[in-house]
Design an enzyme around this catalytic site. Structure first.
Site, short mmCIF file in Angstrom:
data_model
loop_
_atom_site.label_atom_id
_atom_site.label_comp_id
_atom_site.label_asym_id
_atom_site.label_seq_id
_atom_site.Cartn_x
_atom_site.Cartn_y
_atom_site.Cartn_z
N GLU A 121 8.06 16.75 -5.97
CA GLU A 121 8.13 15.90 -4.77
C GLU A 121 8.57 16.67 -3.53
O GLU A 121 8.41 16.18 -2.41
CB GLU A 121 9.06 14.72 -5.00
CG GLU A 121 10.53 15.06 -5.04
CD GLU A 121 11.39 13.81 -5.10
OE1 GLU A 121 12.35 13.74 -4.32
OE2 GLU A 121 11.10 12.90 -5.92
N GLU A 154 -6.16 -0.13 -12.85
CA GLU A 154 -6.53 -1.50 -13.21
C GLU A 154 -7.76 -1.98 -12.46
O GLU A 154 -8.36 -3.00 -12.83
CB GLU A 154 -5.36 -2.45 -12.91
CG GLU A 154 -4.13 -2.26 -13.79
CD GLU A 154 -4.36 -2.72 -15.21
OE1 GLU A 154 -5.39 -3.34 -15.50
OE2 GLU A 154 -3.49 -2.43 -16.07
#
Length: 299
Positions: free
Chosen positions: A114, A83
């Protein structure tokens, strides 16, 4: 760390009968649980503020803001970073995210990624993380191997490190210079940290990117003066911003924006001082790109 001891993994007896609730009851239950998240964030504000201040100082010197996470936290980092270019016209690479498993993990979960600390260290090296950069490791549990390894390696390379988790006293907090622990408690759906933990992380990341960009002069008051006017909605917003700051009519604002490549700051300076694009741009440069300073106003 014993996962069963983590608050974010525990089962809250208040939510034990959600499968017996009506839709309306369950919606009200979730809404009530979500309402506690801002309070949890508020309790962590001193730690959040200190981390943002340190980040802004490095970015003023040309540093980058890097989010690192796995699963939902990684996707939240990608979302916040993505953004920044349209909102603040940040250059490529000034704010970006590293997610365990790479870009494909954004839409196709790779949960095993992960647990790979070596991949994290390689990603930090590949990004060229250095002393002016800030690395924000995001992990609800605070014990995700990928994130801990990335933060540790980034710190070894001289970067400022921040650990954002939703449990107390986590390994991630131990590794990072700035520990932010937003204690939201157990989830409505036990262990589903995309819920309250994810909401808390999104709120904190909103603060990180927005406040840092304000500190870098990317706003004028609460106006998005560094907006990249890349579509009709954003071009209209640019026109409204120029009109708000200068008092120009719509046609005047549109004309000055057009002459200045729809650069809002430059257009405002050009209109205020009756300057051509080159002189308006130079005035902005002399004032560090800060519109208020370029207009001769006090900060």
């Amino acid at each position: 760390m014993n996962l069963s001891e983590l608050t974010t993994e525990s089962a809250d007896p208040r939510f034990a009968d959600i499968d017996r609730m009506t839709v309306a009851e369950l919606a009200a239950t979730m809404n009530g649980a979500d309402a506690t998240v801002p309070g949890a964030v508020a309790r962590a504000l001193p730690q959040i503020s200190a981390a943002i201040e340190a980040t802004a100082e490095r970015m003023k010197q040309g540093g980058r803001l890097v989010y690192i996470g796995a699963g939902t936290p990684g996707r939240l980092g990608v979302l916040d970073a993505s953004e920044c270019p349209p909102t603040f016209s940040t250059p490529p690479g000034q704010v970006f995210a590293i997610i365990a498993g790479g870009e494909s993990a954004i839409v196709s979960p790779r949960e095993g990624a992960e647990d790979d600390p070596d991949a994290a260290a390689e990603a930090v090296d590949a990004a060229g993380i250095g002393p002016l950069d800030t690395v924000v490791g995001i992990a609800s549990s605070g014990r995700t191997p990928f994130v801990i390894s990335a933060v540790r390696h980034a710190r070894e390379r001289g970067a400022l490190t921040v650990g954002l988790s939703c449990n107390p006293g986590t390994p991630l907090s131990d590794e990072a210079e700035h520990a932010i622990e937003v204690l939201v408690g157990p989830e409505v759906l036990s262990g589903s940290t995309r819920l309250r933990a994810g909401t808390a992380q999104k709120l904190v990341l909103n603060m990180f990117s927005t406040i840092v960009m304000v500190q870098l002069g990317k706003t004028y008051g609460n106006l998005m003066v560094d907006v990249k006017a890349s579509n009709g909605k954003l071009r209209d917003r640019a026109v409204r911003i120029v009109r708000t700051i200068t008092g120009a009519g719509r046609d005047e604002a549109l004309a000055v924006l057009d002459r200045n490549g729809f650069n809002v700051k430059q257009a405002v300076v050009a209109f205020r001082f009756d300057l051509g694009p080159r002189d308006a741009a130079a005035r902005l440069v002399r004032n560090g790109g800060r519109l208020r300073a370029a207009l001769g106003e006090q900060a």
